[in-house]
Design a protein around this motif. Structure first.
Motif, short mmCIF file in Angstrom:
data_model
loop_
_atom_site.label_atom_id
_atom_site.label_comp_id
_atom_site.label_asym_id
_atom_site.label_seq_id
_atom_site.Cartn_x
_atom_site.Cartn_y
_atom_site.Cartn_z
N ALA A 163 21.01 41.32 14.12
CA ALA A 163 19.89 41.92 14.51
C ALA A 163 18.54 41.35 14.12
O ALA A 163 17.43 40.99 14.62
N ARG A 277 16.57 45.48 16.08
CA ARG A 277 16.79 45.52 17.02
C ARG A 277 15.18 46.75 17.98
O ARG A 277 15.10 46.03 19.20
N GLN A 280 12.23 44.01 18.68
CA GLN A 280 13.02 42.95 19.92
C GLN A 280 12.82 44.42 21.19
O GLN A 280 11.76 43.69 21.91
N GLU A 281 13.29 45.41 21.43
CA GLU A 281 12.95 46.18 22.65
C GLU A 281 11.72 46.49 22.95
O GLU A 281 11.08 46.62 24.14
#
Length: 304
Positions: A163, A277, A280-281
């Motif tokens: 990740a 994560r 990032q999203e």
């Protein structure tokens, strides 16, 4: 679970290493044993181990988030800039009048050790028994070497590292560790994570080192709210960032007596993996939305 507004604004993430990118405390009793063996305090080994276990479990008056006062051999609780409570190793509370005499934090800083993680617990115990610096260092190096070899090798959390590698939407990923260079490099090598970071600083001298690094990022043009500091030791990893306006994430499985409130409070490495994560999203979604907004605005302008 997460506030996407501030997650999507993150451009720099600063990571601690020990207790943050891996979680391990089985070294505690071996570390204490190595500290005391061959000294006049060796017969106190069982008692020292009992104290260490009690602090980690949150079963002692002195706990994580407190400070050990080396000169007076007591634990102190800090709120703001002043001490509000204190305890002996036997768990007895220090009288309020005595606590007031300690004054502000700055007046006692030279005598204080933050108990922010299992390493800090053992450091405090080493000072309690007035052990020389050479003994502290040799025991530290011995237990660190064992942590990379069977049967004491700690577990890697490879999904977290995946990740981290996938977190490409931020500008910078930084690793700051107080561990000295040789051990820091060895631990990064075992975990296979050196390539994941844009900058690595061993012997970082946190909290002062984090304060200085954060200011350097501000001087480069980053805004404080665009910088996230992640760590398990509040005093070393989080307080300097919060004082400068940065975002903070505490990750630790242990109860803490530190009264500060952080932006995020995690306990397990899988939660940190999820946060990577999510960042990032969130950034990707915002960039996509910004691009779409700019495209629509341009189209409207062209159409008149």
């Amino acid at each position: 679970m997460y506030n996407e507004n501030w997650l999507s604004a993150i451009k720099v993430v600063i990571f601690d290493m020990d207790g943050t990118l891996y979680q391990e405390d089985t070294f505690l009793e071996r570390y204490i044993r190595y500290l005391l063996e061959g000294t006049e305090h060796e017969e106190a080994t069982d008692e020292a181990m009992r104290l260490g276990r009690a602090i980690i479990a949150g079963e002692h008056a002195i706990g994580f988030g407190h400070f050990y006062h080396m000169r007076d051999d007591v634990g102190l609780v800090l709120e703001g800039e002043r001490f509000v409570r204190g305890f002996t190793w036997e768990g007895a509370a220090i009288e309020e009048g005595t606590i007031r005499e300690y004054g502000a934090f700055s007046e006692q800083a030279v005598h204080l050790i933050p108990i922010g993680d299992p390493w800090g617990v053992v450091t405090a115990l080493g000072r309690k028994y007035r052990l020389p610096e050479s003994k502290l260092r040799s025991a530290f190096d011995r237990v660190r070497q064992e942590m990379l070899l069977p049967p004491h090798r700690f577990e890697r959390h490879d999904k977290l590292f995946e990740a981290l590698e996938a977190l490409g939407a931020v500008d910078k990923k930084i690793l700051l560790t107080n561990t000295h260079f040789e051990s820091g490099i060895a631990f990064m090598g075992y975990m296979g994570i050196r390539h994941l970071f844009d900058d690595v600083v061993c012997g970082a001298n946190k909290p002062a080192g984090l304060h200085a690094y954060f200011n350097a990022l501000l001087a480069q043009g980053y805004q404080a709210h665009e910088i996230l500091s992640i760590g398990d030791n509040p005093w070393n990893d989080l307080h300097p960032a919060k004082k400068l306006g940065g975002r903070t994430c505490m990750i630790s499985p242990y109860p803490s007596g530190d009264p500060e409130i952080w932006d995020l409070r995690l306990r397990r490495l899988d939660e940190l993996e999820q946060l990577m994560r999510a960042i990032q999203e969130s950034i990707t979604r915002r960039n996509r939305a910004d691009g779409q907004d700019r495209a629509e605005a341009y189209q409207q302008e062209v159409q008149g």
